[in-house]
Design a protein around this motif. Structure first.
Motif, PDB file in Angstrom:
ATOM      1  N   ILE A 150       1.008  -1.103   0.350  1.00 39.22           N
ATOM      2  CA  ILE A 150       0.279   0.385  -0.018  1.00 39.22           C
ATOM      3  C   ILE A 150       1.006   1.222  -0.295  1.00 39.22           C
ATOM      4  CG2 ILE A 150      -0.280   0.432   2.495  1.00 39.22           C
ATOM      5  CD1 ILE A 150      -3.482   1.264   2.100  1.00 39.22           C
ATOM      6  N   GLU A 151       1.960   1.457   0.671  1.00 42.64           N
ATOM      7  CA  GLU A 151       3.077   2.296   0.109  1.00 42.64           C
ATOM      8  C   GLU A 151       3.666   2.515  -0.908  1.00 42.64           C
ATOM      9  OE1 GLU A 151       2.317   2.980   3.603  1.00 42.64           O
ATOM     10  OE2 GLU A 151       2.420   1.727   4.227  1.00 42.64           O
ATOM     11  N   ALA A 152       3.148   1.996  -2.027  1.00 42.39           N
ATOM     12  CA  ALA A 152       2.983   2.395  -3.087  1.00 42.39           C
ATOM     13  C   ALA A 152       2.594   3.632  -3.728  1.00 42.39           C
ATOM     14  CB  ALA A 152       3.001   1.194  -3.799  1.00 42.39           C
ATOM     15  N   HIS A 153       1.202   3.810  -2.418  1.00 47.50           N
ATOM     16  CA  HIS A 153       0.127   4.509  -3.355  1.00 47.50           C
ATOM     17  C   HIS A 153      -0.168   5.614  -2.102  1.00 47.50           C
ATOM     18  CE1 HIS A 153      -1.219   1.224  -6.171  1.00 47.50           C
ATOM     19  NE2 HIS A 153      -0.841   0.679  -5.262  1.00 47.50           N
ATOM     20  N   ARG A 220      -9.399  -1.736  14.288  1.00 44.63           N
ATOM     21  CA  ARG A 220     -11.009  -1.284  14.404  1.00 44.63           C
ATOM     22  C   ARG A 220     -11.124   0.454  14.373  1.00 44.63           C
ATOM     23  NH1 ARG A 220     -11.790  -4.662  19.075  1.00 44.63           N
ATOM     24  NH2 ARG A 220     -12.160  -2.448  20.175  1.00 44.63           N
ATOM     25  N   ILE A 221      -9.363   1.136  14.610  1.00 44.07           N
ATOM     26  CA  ILE A 221      -9.832   2.161  14.238  1.00 44.07           C
ATOM     27  C   ILE A 221      -8.976   2.500  12.853  1.00 44.07           C
ATOM     28  CG2 ILE A 221      -8.445   4.332  14.648  1.00 44.07           C
ATOM     29  CD1 ILE A 221      -9.476   4.305  17.570  1.00 44.07           C
ATOM     30  N   ALA A 222      -7.763   1.887  12.274  1.00 43.43           N
ATOM     31  CA  ALA A 222      -7.065   1.889  11.225  1.00 43.43           C
ATOM     32  C   ALA A 222      -7.647   0.946   9.710  1.00 43.43           C
ATOM     33  CB  ALA A 222      -5.775   2.012  12.117  1.00 43.43           C
ATOM     34  N   ILE A 223      -7.813  -0.357  10.219  1.00 49.13           N
ATOM     35  CA  ILE A 223      -8.015  -0.626   9.335  1.00 49.13           C
ATOM     36  C   ILE A 223     -10.094  -1.235   8.907  1.00 49.13           C
ATOM     37  CG2 ILE A 223      -8.462  -3.468   8.395  1.00 49.13           C
ATOM     38  CD1 ILE A 223      -5.883  -3.066  10.005  1.00 49.13           C
ATOM     39  N   PRO A 224     -10.826  -0.503   8.100  1.00 49.27           N
ATOM     40  CA  PRO A 224     -12.029  -0.127   8.081  1.00 49.27           C
ATOM     41  C   PRO A 224     -12.339  -1.383   8.373  1.00 49.27           C
ATOM     42  CG  PRO A 224     -11.223   0.936   6.109  1.00 49.27           C
ATOM     43  CD  PRO A 224     -10.247   0.705   7.351  1.00 49.27           C
ATOM     44  N   THR A 228      -6.344  -7.268  11.422  1.00 52.87           N
ATOM     45  CA  THR A 228      -5.227  -7.393  10.472  1.00 52.87           C
ATOM     46  C   THR A 228      -5.307  -8.291   8.556  1.00 52.87           C
ATOM     47  OG1 THR A 228      -4.217  -8.509  12.000  1.00 52.87           O
ATOM     48  CG2 THR A 228      -3.901  -6.853  12.220  1.00 52.87           C
ATOM     49  N   GLY A 229      -4.495  -7.965   8.440  1.00 59.25           N
ATOM     50  CA  GLY A 229      -4.354  -9.613   6.903  1.00 59.25           C
ATOM     51  C   GLY A 229      -4.202 -10.224   7.821  1.00 59.25           C
ATOM     52  N   LEU A 254      -4.244  -5.169  -7.035  1.00 60.65           N
ATOM     53  CA  LEU A 254      -5.596  -5.517  -6.003  1.00 60.65           C
ATOM     54  C   LEU A 254      -4.677  -4.755  -4.632  1.00 60.65           C
ATOM     55  CD1 LEU A 254      -6.260  -9.722  -7.153  1.00 60.65           C
ATOM     56  CD2 LEU A 254      -7.279  -7.549  -7.937  1.00 60.65           C
ATOM     57  N   HIS A 255      -5.779  -4.876  -3.985  1.00 68.55           N
ATOM     58  CA  HIS A 255      -5.584  -4.354  -3.054  1.00 68.55           C
ATOM     59  C   HIS A 255      -6.003  -5.044  -1.588  1.00 68.55           C
ATOM     60  CE1 HIS A 255      -4.060  -0.176  -3.926  1.00 68.55           C
ATOM     61  NE2 HIS A 255      -4.471  -0.119  -5.157  1.00 68.55           N
ATOM     62  N   PRO A 256      -5.844  -5.791  -1.243  1.00 61.10           N
ATOM     63  CA  PRO A 256      -6.154  -6.906   0.241  1.00 61.10           C
ATOM     64  C   PRO A 256      -5.378  -5.835   1.326  1.00 61.10           C
ATOM     65  CG  PRO A 256      -4.370  -8.158  -1.053  1.00 61.10           C
ATOM     66  CD  PRO A 256      -4.188  -7.020  -1.703  1.00 61.10           C
ATOM     67  N   ASP A 257      -6.292  -5.520   1.760  1.00 56.25           N
ATOM     68  CA  ASP A 257      -5.902  -4.361   2.618  1.00 56.25           C
ATOM     69  C   ASP A 257      -7.315  -4.064   3.656  1.00 56.25           C
ATOM     70  OD1 ASP A 257      -7.218  -3.022   1.760  1.00 56.25           O
ATOM     71  OD2 ASP A 257      -5.682  -1.540   1.115  1.00 56.25           O
ATOM     72  N   GLY A 258      -8.283  -4.553   3.728  1.00 54.05           N
ATOM     73  CA  GLY A 258      -9.672  -4.513   4.680  1.00 54.05           C
ATOM     74  C   GLY A 258     -10.287  -3.054   4.449  1.00 54.05           C
ATOM     75  N   GLY A 259      -9.041  -2.208   2.906  1.00 56.18           N
ATOM     76  CA  GLY A 259      -9.984  -1.085   2.828  1.00 56.18           C
ATOM     77  C   GLY A 259      -9.281  -0.041   3.415  1.00 56.18           C
ATOM     78  N   THR A 260      -8.058   0.130   3.454  1.00 59.83           N
ATOM     79  CA  THR A 260      -7.174   0.965   4.479  1.00 59.83           C
ATOM     80  C   THR A 260      -6.707   1.854   3.260  1.00 59.83           C
ATOM     81  OG1 THR A 260      -5.499  -0.125   4.141  1.00 59.83           O
ATOM     82  CG2 THR A 260      -6.088  -0.239   6.067  1.00 59.83           C
ATOM     83  N   PHE A 261      -6.905   1.727   1.702  1.00 61.83           N
ATOM     84  CA  PHE A 261      -6.320   2.294   0.988  1.00 61.83           C
ATOM     85  C   PHE A 261      -7.952   3.368   0.314  1.00 61.83           C
ATOM     86  CE2 PHE A 261      -6.036   2.843  -4.222  1.00 61.83           C
ATOM     87  CZ  PHE A 261      -5.277   3.899  -3.516  1.00 61.83           C
ATOM     88  N   ALA A 262      -8.741   1.967   0.575  1.00 61.35           N
ATOM     89  CA  ALA A 262      -9.956   3.495   0.411  1.00 61.35           C
ATOM     90  C   ALA A 262     -10.156   3.795   0.669  1.00 61.35           C
ATOM     91  CB  ALA A 262     -11.044   2.084   0.139  1.00 61.35           C
ATOM     92  N   SER A 263      -9.363   4.402   2.445  1.00 59.92           N
ATOM     93  CA  SER A 263      -9.841   4.922   3.053  1.00 59.92           C
ATOM     94  C   SER A 263      -9.590   5.924   3.653  1.00 59.92           C
ATOM     95  CB  SER A 263     -10.335   4.314   4.867  1.00 59.92           C
ATOM     96  OG  SER A 263      -8.808   3.808   4.691  1.00 59.92           O
ATOM     97  N   SER A 264      -7.909   5.513   2.649  1.00 61.61           N
ATOM     98  CA  SER A 264      -7.294   7.397   2.597  1.00 61.61           C
ATOM     99  C   SER A 264      -6.912   8.371   3.949  1.00 61.61           C
ATOM    100  CB  SER A 264      -7.459   7.869   0.959  1.00 61.61           C
ATOM    101  OG  SER A 264      -7.624   6.986   0.127  1.00 61.61           O
ATOM    102  N   GLY A 265      -7.099   7.489   5.569  1.00 64.59           N
ATOM    103  CA  GLY A 265      -6.721   8.260   6.309  1.00 64.59           C
ATOM    104  C   GLY A 265      -8.490   9.092   7.077  1.00 64.59           C
TER     105      GLY A 265
END
Length: 286
Positions: A150-153, A220-224, A228-229, A254-265
């Motif tokens: 995800i750090e590439a994004h 729970r706060i950081a990962i929608p 964790t993965g 593909l972003h298997p990240d639990g929604g963290t890329f989509a939530s973006s902060g």
């Protein structure tokens, strides 16, 4: 033959995996093998290599396992040659090798930059340069899969050169995907966020146990999705991208990240809900 086996078409194919003896790589190798893929692995970790060899023998799995540094062109070429000699085909390449250290950019040196770029970018170019001609010669197409992050994004303070190298892998993959698409070769990336592996725990200083450094509440706060993965979350993506189910998917991530890329902060603060800033009650406690 079941629906997935028929549509996936993985049985009897050959995959070469760099960094495949531990962590994410080990999970990817196991899941590919479970779907009938013959695997060839290179990994620098001698203990992990021996564990993988034993596991392959116990599963009765066709495998080639080399201890070596995927960043070494000769070592990498030796594995490709071994695949040529044993199976005479290559269908999938999975580039897992990567690594970093944390430091402000102004406290790093050219030697450190070169090490990170060599570990995260240059070996990918090397492996792809060896894989593409073999896939073309086979006439069956193929799949190249790069495990990035995800750090590439997004920004990642303390990891400036690492993020640059991973972003370079992603852009390289998009361009290569277009160049080799007429040959039926697909090139895609998998960009996970936090999925605890031994190496990731070392880098981040976290303790094992399935949560972030901030514990269950922080997760729970950081990962929608509130967890964790798992390695299987990433290895499942690799199986999909290697299989015929993704035969029309190329040049993407593909972003298997639990929604963290989509939530973006945006964070799911207890009692407050979603916000892109810390709630007043949290700030008052600081």
């Amino acid at each position: 033959m079941g629906w997935f086996e028929e549509r996936g078409g993985l049985g009897g194919t050959v995959a070469l995996i760099t960094g495949g003896a531990g962590g994410l790589g080990e999970g990817i190798v196991a899941d590919l093998a479970a779907n009938g893929v013959r695997t060839a692995v290179i990994d620098i970790d001698g203990e992990a290599v021996e564990r993988l060899r034993t596991a392959c023998d116990e599963r009765g799995q066709e495998a080639i396992v080399h201890q070596g540094d995927a960043r070494d062109t000769d070592a990498l070429a030796a594995l490709f040659t071994a695949v040529d000699q044993r199976w005479g085909r290559l269908d999938t390449l999975v580039n897992v090798v990567g690594g970093t250290f944390r430091a402000p950019f102004t406290e790093t040196t050219p030697n450190g930059w070169n090490a990170i770029i060599r570990t995260n970018l240059l070996h990918v170019l090397d492996a792809c340069s060896m894989a593409v001609p073999r896939m073309r010669a086979g006439g069956r197409g193929g799949s190249i899969i790069n495990v990035t992050t995800i750090e590439a994004h997004r920004a990642a303070p303390g990891y400036a050169v690492y993020t640059a190298a991973k972003a370079a892998v992603e852009q390289f993959a998009r361009t290569l995907a277009v160049e080799v698409a007429p040959d039926g070769i697909r090139v895609n990336n998998i960009a996970p966020d936090y999925a605890p592996t031994p190496n990731l725990l070392k880098v981040g200083g976290e303790k094992a146990g399935g949560e972030t450094a901030f514990g269950p509440a922080g997760t729970r706060i950081a990962i929608p999705m509130g967890r964790t993965g798992q390695i299987s979350d990433i290895s499942g993506c690799a199986v999909f991208l290697a299989s015929g189910l993704s035969s029309y998917v190329t040049g993407t991530t593909l972003h298997p990240d639990g929604g963290t890329f989509a939530s973006s902060g945006w964070f799911n603060w207890p009692g407050t809900g979603w916000a892109n800033h810390a709630p007043a009650d949290v700030l008052e406690r600081l």
